[in-house]
Enzyme design. Structure first.
Site, mmCIF file in Angstrom:
data_model
loop_
_atom_site.group_PDB
_atom_site.id
_atom_site.type_symbol
_atom_site.label_atom_id
_atom_site.label_comp_id
_atom_site.label_asym_id
_atom_site.label_seq_id
_atom_site.Cartn_x
_atom_site.Cartn_y
_atom_site.Cartn_z
ATOM 1 N N LYS A 116 0.803 -1.215 0.000
ATOM 2 C CA LYS A 116 0.000 0.000 0.000
ATOM 3 C C LYS A 116 0.844 1.276 0.000
ATOM 4 O O LYS A 116 0.483 2.263 -0.633
ATOM 5 C CB LYS A 116 -0.950 0.000 1.206
ATOM 6 C CG LYS A 116 -1.855 -1.234 1.308
ATOM 7 C CD LYS A 116 -2.722 -1.413 0.077
ATOM 8 C CE LYS A 116 -3.740 -2.525 0.246
ATOM 9 N NZ LYS A 116 -3.187 -3.857 0.373
ATOM 10 N N LYS A 158 -2.145 0.917 9.181
ATOM 11 C CA LYS A 158 -2.536 -0.094 8.192
ATOM 12 C C LYS A 158 -1.341 -0.950 7.787
ATOM 13 O O LYS A 158 -0.218 -0.471 7.690
ATOM 14 C CB LYS A 158 -3.125 0.577 6.947
ATOM 15 C CG LYS A 158 -4.355 1.433 7.228
ATOM 16 C CD LYS A 158 -4.852 2.145 5.985
ATOM 17 C CE LYS A 158 -5.541 1.214 5.038
ATOM 18 N NZ LYS A 158 -6.179 1.972 3.909
ATOM 19 N N GLY A 164 -9.089 -6.389 3.299
ATOM 20 C CA GLY A 164 -10.229 -6.963 4.005
ATOM 21 C C GLY A 164 -10.361 -6.507 5.436
ATOM 22 O O GLY A 164 -10.986 -7.187 6.258
ATOM 23 N N LYS A 201 -3.618 9.675 7.658
ATOM 24 C CA LYS A 201 -4.612 10.471 8.356
ATOM 25 C C LYS A 201 -5.952 9.742 8.324
ATOM 26 O O LYS A 201 -6.359 9.220 7.284
ATOM 27 C CB LYS A 201 -4.762 11.834 7.681
ATOM 28 C CG LYS A 201 -5.748 12.778 8.358
ATOM 29 C CD LYS A 201 -5.236 13.259 9.700
ATOM 30 C CE LYS A 201 -6.176 14.277 10.326
ATOM 31 N NZ LYS A 201 -5.722 14.693 11.674
ATOM 32 N N HIS A 208 -17.126 5.249 1.588
ATOM 33 C CA HIS A 208 -16.160 4.356 0.940
ATOM 34 C C HIS A 208 -16.646 4.155 -0.498
ATOM 35 O O HIS A 208 -17.636 3.479 -0.736
ATOM 36 C CB HIS A 208 -16.101 3.026 1.690
ATOM 37 C CG HIS A 208 -15.072 2.077 1.157
ATOM 38 N ND1 HIS A 208 -14.398 1.183 1.955
ATOM 39 C CD2 HIS A 208 -14.590 1.866 -0.091
ATOM 40 C CE1 HIS A 208 -13.564 0.470 1.219
ATOM 41 N NE2 HIS A 208 -13.669 0.872 -0.025
ATOM 42 N N LYS A 237 -17.463 -5.134 4.419
ATOM 43 C CA LYS A 237 -18.655 -4.595 3.765
ATOM 44 C C LYS A 237 -19.870 -5.493 3.988
ATOM 45 O O LYS A 237 -19.757 -6.717 4.008
ATOM 46 C CB LYS A 237 -18.382 -4.443 2.269
ATOM 47 C CG LYS A 237 -17.210 -3.526 1.952
ATOM 48 C CD LYS A 237 -16.747 -3.680 0.519
ATOM 49 C CE LYS A 237 -15.474 -2.898 0.244
ATOM 50 N NZ LYS A 237 -14.903 -3.189 -1.077
ATOM 51 N N ASN A 290 -7.462 -2.913 -5.558
ATOM 52 C CA ASN A 290 -7.578 -4.362 -5.446
ATOM 53 C C ASN A 290 -7.368 -4.997 -6.816
ATOM 54 O O ASN A 290 -8.025 -4.623 -7.793
ATOM 55 C CB ASN A 290 -8.950 -4.750 -4.887
ATOM 56 C CG ASN A 290 -9.067 -4.392 -3.420
ATOM 57 O OD1 ASN A 290 -8.231 -4.766 -2.614
ATOM 58 N ND2 ASN A 290 -10.093 -3.636 -3.072
ATOM 59 N N ARG A 292 -8.088 -7.835 -8.278
ATOM 60 C CA ARG A 292 -8.909 -9.033 -8.455
ATOM 61 C C ARG A 292 -10.350 -8.604 -8.679
ATOM 62 O O ARG A 292 -10.686 -7.434 -8.558
ATOM 63 C CB ARG A 292 -8.841 -9.899 -7.192
ATOM 64 C CG ARG A 292 -9.204 -9.087 -5.938
ATOM 65 C CD ARG A 292 -9.306 -9.915 -4.690
ATOM 66 N NE ARG A 292 -9.349 -9.104 -3.485
ATOM 67 C CZ ARG A 292 -10.415 -8.457 -3.032
ATOM 68 N NH1 ARG A 292 -11.540 -8.503 -3.708
ATOM 69 N NH2 ARG A 292 -10.358 -7.755 -1.915
ATOM 70 N N VAL A 295 -16.082 -8.945 -4.459
ATOM 71 C CA VAL A 295 -17.312 -9.610 -4.041
ATOM 72 C C VAL A 295 -18.523 -8.886 -4.633
ATOM 73 O O VAL A 295 -19.478 -9.509 -5.115
ATOM 74 C CB VAL A 295 -17.418 -9.626 -2.495
ATOM 75 C CG1 VAL A 295 -18.775 -10.179 -2.050
ATOM 76 C CG2 VAL A 295 -16.284 -10.445 -1.887
#
Length: 455
Positions: A116, A158, A164, A201, A208, A237, A290, A292, A295
């Protein structure tokens, strides 16, 4: 075009991919653990290979066994779905080294975007707004605290290799920072085998927002609009919708263009998702990409008519995109509810068990992606999501009413689910008005669970 594809996954996403393979005239090979011997994806596939015991590390994360299954059955490509090995750069490279095609981006791109902090640096170079945060690897606790002080509390800690919601903690002041940092670091080590961390921050009360992109090997990149994924619990989510109820057309175009720039910056190919946080003043910031299929991809399919899995397969086979950006038209509104085998009344305790009775509703604008059937054994070894309920309406209010009706009809007997909680959320006045952010469930959980009723 490929002749035979192995699906390195399980559950509803494996079923979803198998169906598209069959529509394209491609044979599908399923892999399964001993716990999934009777699963629906095993029954629907043209061939099925057992790849190990129930534990994920011995089966769905067992690269050697999956590759052996693909080679022994004569596959020419592997689709990883989501989760498991879908964002594993080593697996992507091994698939290619075995002479097969990985239906996803290259290992180098997965490595770049999986880290990230490195991804943030690329986005800065492409003028994609990024949440203020640390730069480079954080070496120790003292350096972490120094960055937090420089950024200013509250901050979000993070994992660089995270996803996830794992390896992520909030810190609102110095007193709670060290515990949050060490906890997140330990969780990252356990979940990803990588405890590199970064700090950014904490944008309070954001939405989102994520943009679905498609990119082919010819250099064409398009986006399919945004999804609002703000209804979530502990960064997981629960309800997703498209388009965002509070998004202006001008902001959509601006954020979509930023998502396309992000994909082009790292020479991305295949399907991907560029994720942003959107604050109360409509300032948006890149948080991650992401590599991929997501979902929640069905809500985008419902409003655009684009089969994203089909496009993934076409792109991986070397074909150009089926659409140009001008041909992407958003029609109506779609909502998805994730139905999990868990009990919200008992702290969201997991609820494995046997499906005694099952009724899946239908009707105009209704889609249910699931691997459930009557008599199926929901096992405790994997993610608790057992179904995705997706509806489409001409307007957001029509979609909400349609989802309420569908949840009233949906019956999953034999396990506890979060269906009742989803139903209550759909009646909450703030949700109906679109007045919500990522703190919605956290702020209203007691009220939502207290208002639960049998549906």
């Amino acid at each position: 075009m490929f002749k035979k594809i192995l699906i390195a996954n399980r559950g509803e996403i494996a079923v979803r991919i198998i169906r598209t393979c069959h529509e394209l005239g491609i044979e599908a090979v399923a892999v399964y653990s001993t716990a999934d011997r009777t699963s629906l994806h095993v029954q629907l596939a043209d061939e099925a290979i057992c790849i190990g015991p129930a534990k994920s590390k011995d089966s769905y994360l067992n690269m050697k066994n999956i590759l052996q299954a693909a080679i022994s059955t004569g596959c020419d490509a592997i689709h990883p779905g989501f989760g498991f090995l879908s964002e594993n750069a080593t697996f992507s490279r091994l698939v290619e080294a075995c002479g097969l095609t990985f239906i996803g981006p290259s290992g180098d791109v997965i490595d770049l975007l999986g880290n990230k902090s490195a991804a943030r640096s690329v986005m800065r170079e492409m003028d994609v707004p990024v949440v203020p945060g640390s730069q480079g690897k954080i070496e120790n606790e003292e350096q972490a605290l120094a960055w937090a002080r420089q950024i200013g509390f509250p901050v979000l800690i993070k994992a660089s290799a995270g996803g996830g919601g794992r390896g992520m903690r909030r810190a609102y002041n110095e007193e709670g920072f060290l515990d949050a940092y060490l906890t997140a670091k330990e969780e990252a080590k356990v979940c990803f085998g990588d405890d590199d961390m970064y700090i950014e921050k904490l944008v309070l009360h954001p939405k989102h927002i994520e943009f679905q992109i498609l990119a082919d090997r010819q250099g064409n990149v398009i986006h399919l609009g945004e999804r609002d994924c703000s209804i979530q619990r502990r960064n997981q989510k629960m309800i997703e919708e498209a388009p965002c109820a509070k998004m202006s057309e001008a902001l959509r175009e601006e954020m979509g263009a930023a998502a396309v720039r992000a994909a082009k910056a790292c020479h991305y190919t295949n399907a991907g998702t560029v994720e942003f946080v959107l604050d109360e003043n409509n300032n948006y910031y890149f948080i991650e990409m992401n590599t991929r299929i997501q979902v929640e991809h069905p809500v985008t399919e419902m409003i655009t008519g684009v089969d994203i899995v089909k496009e993934q397969i076409r792109i991986a086979s070397g074909q150009p995109l089926s659409y140009t950006q001008d041909e992407i038209v958003i029609r109506g509104h779609a909502i998805e509810c994730r139905i999990n085998a868990e009990n919200p009344q008992k702290g969201f305790q997991a609820s494995p068990g046997t499906i005694k009775q099952l009724h899946l509703p239908g009707g105009l604008g209704v889609r249910i992606d699931t691997a459930l059937y009557q008599g199926y054994q929901v096992v405790p070894h994997y993610d608790s999501m057992v179904a995705k309920v997706i509806v489409h309406g001409n307007t957001r209010l029509e979609a909400i009413r349609r989802m309420r009706r569908v949840l009233e009809e949906l019956m999953i007997d034999g396990i506890d689910t979060n269906l009742e909680l989803q139903y209550v959320i759909l009646h909450h006045s703030d949700f109906v008005r679109g007045h919500f952010n990522t703190s919605f469930i956290e702020d209203n959980l007691e009220e939502l669970i207290g208002n639960g009723r049998t549906v």
